[in-house]
Structure formats: C-alpha cells, structure tokens
Motif scaffolding. Structure first.
Motif, PDB file in Angstrom:
ATOM      1  N   ARG A  76      -2.195  -3.708  -5.464  1.00  0.00           N
ATOM      2  CA  ARG A  76      -2.305  -3.234  -3.675  1.00  0.00           C
ATOM      3  C   ARG A  76      -3.489  -2.421  -3.674  1.00  0.00           C
ATOM      4  O   ARG A  76      -4.344  -2.465  -2.735  1.00  0.00           O
ATOM      5  N   ASN A 219      -4.005  -3.969   4.581  1.00  0.00           N
ATOM      6  CA  ASN A 219      -4.184  -3.580   3.168  1.00  0.00           C
ATOM      7  C   ASN A 219      -3.930  -1.998   2.864  1.00  0.00           C
ATOM      8  O   ASN A 219      -3.475  -1.650   1.838  1.00  0.00           O
ATOM      9  N   LYS A 222      -0.250  -1.560   2.868  1.00  0.00           N
ATOM     10  CA  LYS A 222       0.325  -2.029   1.714  1.00  0.00           C
ATOM     11  C   LYS A 222       0.003  -0.920   0.595  1.00  0.00           C
ATOM     12  O   LYS A 222       0.943  -0.965  -0.573  1.00  0.00           O
ATOM     13  N   ALA A 223      -0.986  -0.193   0.341  1.00  0.00           N
ATOM     14  CA  ALA A 223      -1.439   0.474  -0.699  1.00  0.00           C
ATOM     15  C   ALA A 223      -1.162   1.900  -0.472  1.00  0.00           C
ATOM     16  O   ALA A 223      -1.171   2.639  -1.376  1.00  0.00           O
ATOM     17  N   PHE A 263       8.670  -1.169  -3.339  1.00  0.00           N
ATOM     18  CA  PHE A 263       8.277  -2.608  -3.561  1.00  0.00           C
ATOM     19  C   PHE A 263       8.973  -3.668  -4.420  1.00  0.00           C
ATOM     20  O   PHE A 263       8.731  -4.755  -4.161  1.00  0.00           O
TER      21      PHE A 263
END
Length: 432
Positions: A76, A219, A222-223, A263
C-alpha cells in the motif's frame, strides 16, 4: 596498554571468523581476567545493558516491521508512492526512495526496510528496464533512511546509552532524513538516461506514466491507515500521551489489528511465525547490545574517554574540528563493524566529550548516528549491500561498484548537519 590489548584480541577474533557478538564478549572477558575483575561481572554488565525501559522499545519496533512485511502492508505504501512520483523522470527509482521514507516512519530499521521494499521493487525496476547494479544500490541506500526518520531503533539505542532525549532525537532526525531522500531522488533523476533502458509500446513509442489526481486519491485511501502509524507515534510523544517505548507497543498493536481485522492480509495461524521471526531478530540485536555494553563499560573503567579526549585536544583545540574528527572516526569504523557495536562501544565516551565541549547533545547525537549508518552501505561488511545483492541476484562487487555515489550523498548530509546545526535542532526546539 590494556586498551590496545583488548582491541587487539577483538580484531584477531574478527579476522579468524568469530561472530562479532562473541568477539566482543570474549575480549571483554579476557580483560576482566587481566584486570582481576570477578567473572560474574560479565553477566551483571550484560544484563545491565538490557535492563532499560528505553531498550524495551526495540523489540516492539522490530515486531511492527515483521507484521508490516507479513501483512503485505508495504504494498500500500509502494502504491501510494508510485501514484505521487512514478510519472517523474526516474519514476520507479523515486518510488523506491519515497516508499523507504514512508516505511521509515513505521519500522525504524534499515534491514527491515531493505528486505520489504527491496523484495517488491528490485524485480519491478529490473523488469521496467533499470540497470541491476543501480537498482540494488539505490535500494540499499534508500533503506539507510529507515533509522533516521522516526521512529528509529538506532536513536533509541543512542538515547539509552547517553541519556539524551529519545523524543528529541526522533524529531532531530526528521529533516536530515527528508533531505537525504531528496538528494537520492535528485541523483536518480540525473542518472536516469545512463541506468535506464526505455520501455516501448507495440508501435515503438516510449511508454510514459501520467500523473492523475484520481489515482493519487485512490492509493491514498488504501494507504492512509498505514500512514497514520508514524502520525500516532509522533503526536503521542509530542503531547506526552506516551513515551517512545509505549509508542512502540501502540505501533505493534495497531499494525496487528490492521493486518488481522481491517485489511485481512494476515491470518491468525501466521501470527506464530511473525512472532518467531521478530524474536530471532531481537535475539541477535539484544545479544550484540549486551556484549557490546560490557565492552564499553570496560573501556570506561580503563579511562578510555579521558585518553581519547586528551588525544583529540592534542591535535586541535577547535571544538568543531574535534567533532569532525569523531565523525571521520565513525565513518572509518563503519568499514569494519556494524553500527550497533560501534555506538555501544564509543557513543558514551564521545557523548561525554561533546558535553564537555558544550555541544547540543541532540545535534551531536543525530549527526553521529547518521555517520555510523553510512557503514551499512560501505564494503566489506555493509549489511545492506549483502541483502540487496542477494535480492537483485548480482555479485557483491557489482553492487559495490554502484554504491559509492550514494555513500558520498550520505556523507554530504552528515557534513550539512555538522555545518548547520538548525537542520537537527530546529524541530526539537519548536515541538518539544
């Protein structure tokens, strides 16, 4: 005379292939016998070297790195870094450095950084068309940022040895770590055409990535839960909610919860292996720390700090020049020893000298730790060189041939810290 004998025994043991932890321990034991010190003091000093609340942070940060690797959370960070800088000339090289800077804010270990980022990006960079030697070298060099941007295991170790504020060291390392990353990215940009074979599409046109705000946002989402780890650590320390050691516990617990329940990249059955891997790493680090602490105590008992101060002041009475000589000493020692024993054996003595000369302890400490870390990418014992040569499947000589510009960049950052103290002291003064 006895000091020279102890160093002589240590060097001989290293040369005949005795592991460094045992070389340090045996040389200390021999000197205890010569100095008529009870042998039981070896165990007492080894235990005393680990009996510290500050040192307790090290296993938790190692565990955090192990969880990050096993839970595939690193992917990620790499994805987010790619969306930010992947379109720039030298794209994946910049992604490599930026991802290491992100990962540095979580694990605090250069080896963990190198293993996780390297395993993912070295094959990707080779497939993209980057030179193997350059790929391995920049991965090794960017991994050295890990112990500079907080949290840092090396800063925790230095603090436990000298009594300098851990929080001060953490914040003091932020700007130098960022500057080092930027310098590495500039070098990658300049060297791009020499180390990269352009990838072309079916029509023979050079393929180029395009920057997309939408891609960055996807992104980032996600991170974000991974990127929040260093934020929790630094805000918690700054506000006094927890110490650096307690921050390590929080980071490990948070990473475990994210991997297991959010996750779902880590299964319950894999926890045992993660804990075992972390325990193995901790065992090596802490045993080395224990024996090196004994060695350092023996040096102190034999008045090594006073002898060093006398030798240095006989060369010059300029404090800044003495500081530079100590930096060069650490740099040279890094060619022959790992950073941990160097710090344990010499940091207390050099810290006392710095205090007697009136240096800011955080400025001195951060600068000296970075100087020690250069050893991680210098032959013949640079551990990051071995790790990345293995990942890239190239010889040790090949990665060495490409690493020297990165060594020069890292030493440039050390010299900037030496020349411009506010690079280190500004954030601690503002935030603490």
């Amino acid at each position: 005379m006895n000091i020279l004998l102890m160093f002589g025994i240590f060097i001989v043991l290293l040369l005949i292939g005795v592991p460094i932890s045992f070389s340090i321990g045996v040389s200390s034991l021999v000197m205890m016998f010569i100095e008529d010190i009870p042998m039981t003091m070896l165990i007492t000093k080894m235990f005393g070297g680990l009996d510290s609340f500050t040192i307790l942070a090290i296993p938790f940060y190692i565990l955090t790195g192990a969880i990050m690797n096993s839970g595939n959370l690193t992917e990620r960070l790499v994805g987010f870094a790619d969306s930010l800088v992947g379109h720039i000339k030298g794209g994946l090289a910049h992604v490599n450095v930026l991802a290491s800077m992100f990962f540095a804010g979580i694990s605090g270990s250069s080896t963990a950084d190198s293993a996780s980022i390297g395993a993912m990006l070295v094959p990707a960079m080779e497939k993209e068309g980057y030179d193997k030697k350059f790929t391995a070298a920049i991965t090794a060099a960017s991994s050295s940022i890990g112990p500079i941007i907080p949290p840092s295991i090396m800063f925790i170790l230095y603090s436990s040895l000298t009594g300098v504020s851990v929080a001060g060291m953490f914040f003091g390392g932020m700007l130098p770590g960022i500057i080092l990353g930027v310098f590495q990215m500039i070098y990658a940009y300049v060297m791009y055409d020499k180390v990269f074979t352009h990838k072309r599409d079916a029509q023979g046109n050079i393929e180029k990535k395009r920057f997309s705000i939408g891609n960055v946002w996807r992104n980032f989402k996600k991170a974000i839960l991974v990127l929040v780890v260093p934020l929790i650590i630094m805000v918690g320390i700054t506000t006094g909610k927890f110490t650096a050691t307690e921050a390590g516990v929080v980071a490990a617990a948070y990473s475990m919860i994210m991997s297991l329940f959010v996750f779902k990249t880590l299964r319950v059955g894999e926890i045992g292996k993660v804990l075992l891997d972390a325990a193995k790493s901790c065992g090596m680090v802490l045993f080395l720390l224990a024996t090196a602490t004994t060695f350092g105590n023996m040096l102190t008992m034999m008045n090594f700090p006073k002898l060093v101060l006398g030798a240095l002041t006989s060369l010059t009475d300029n404090g800044r020049i003495l500081f530079l000589i100590m930096i060069l000493f650490y740099f040279v020692m890094g060619f022959f020893m790992d950073g941990t024993p160097i710090l344990v054996m010499f940091a207390p003595a050099f810290h006392n000298i710095a205090v007697s000369l009136g240096f800011d302890p955080i400025w001195f400490g951060v600068t000296m730790v970075i100087a020690v870390l250069v050893g991680g990418i210098t032959p013949p014992v640079g551990v990051l060189l071995f790790v990345n040569a293995k990942i890239a499947k190239i010889s040790f000589d090949e990665i060495v041939s490409a690493i020297w510009p990165f060594v020069a960049i890292m030493m440039l950052v050390v010299l900037l810290c030496w020349l411009v103290p506010p690079l280190v002291t500004f954030l601690p003064k503002v935030l603490l």
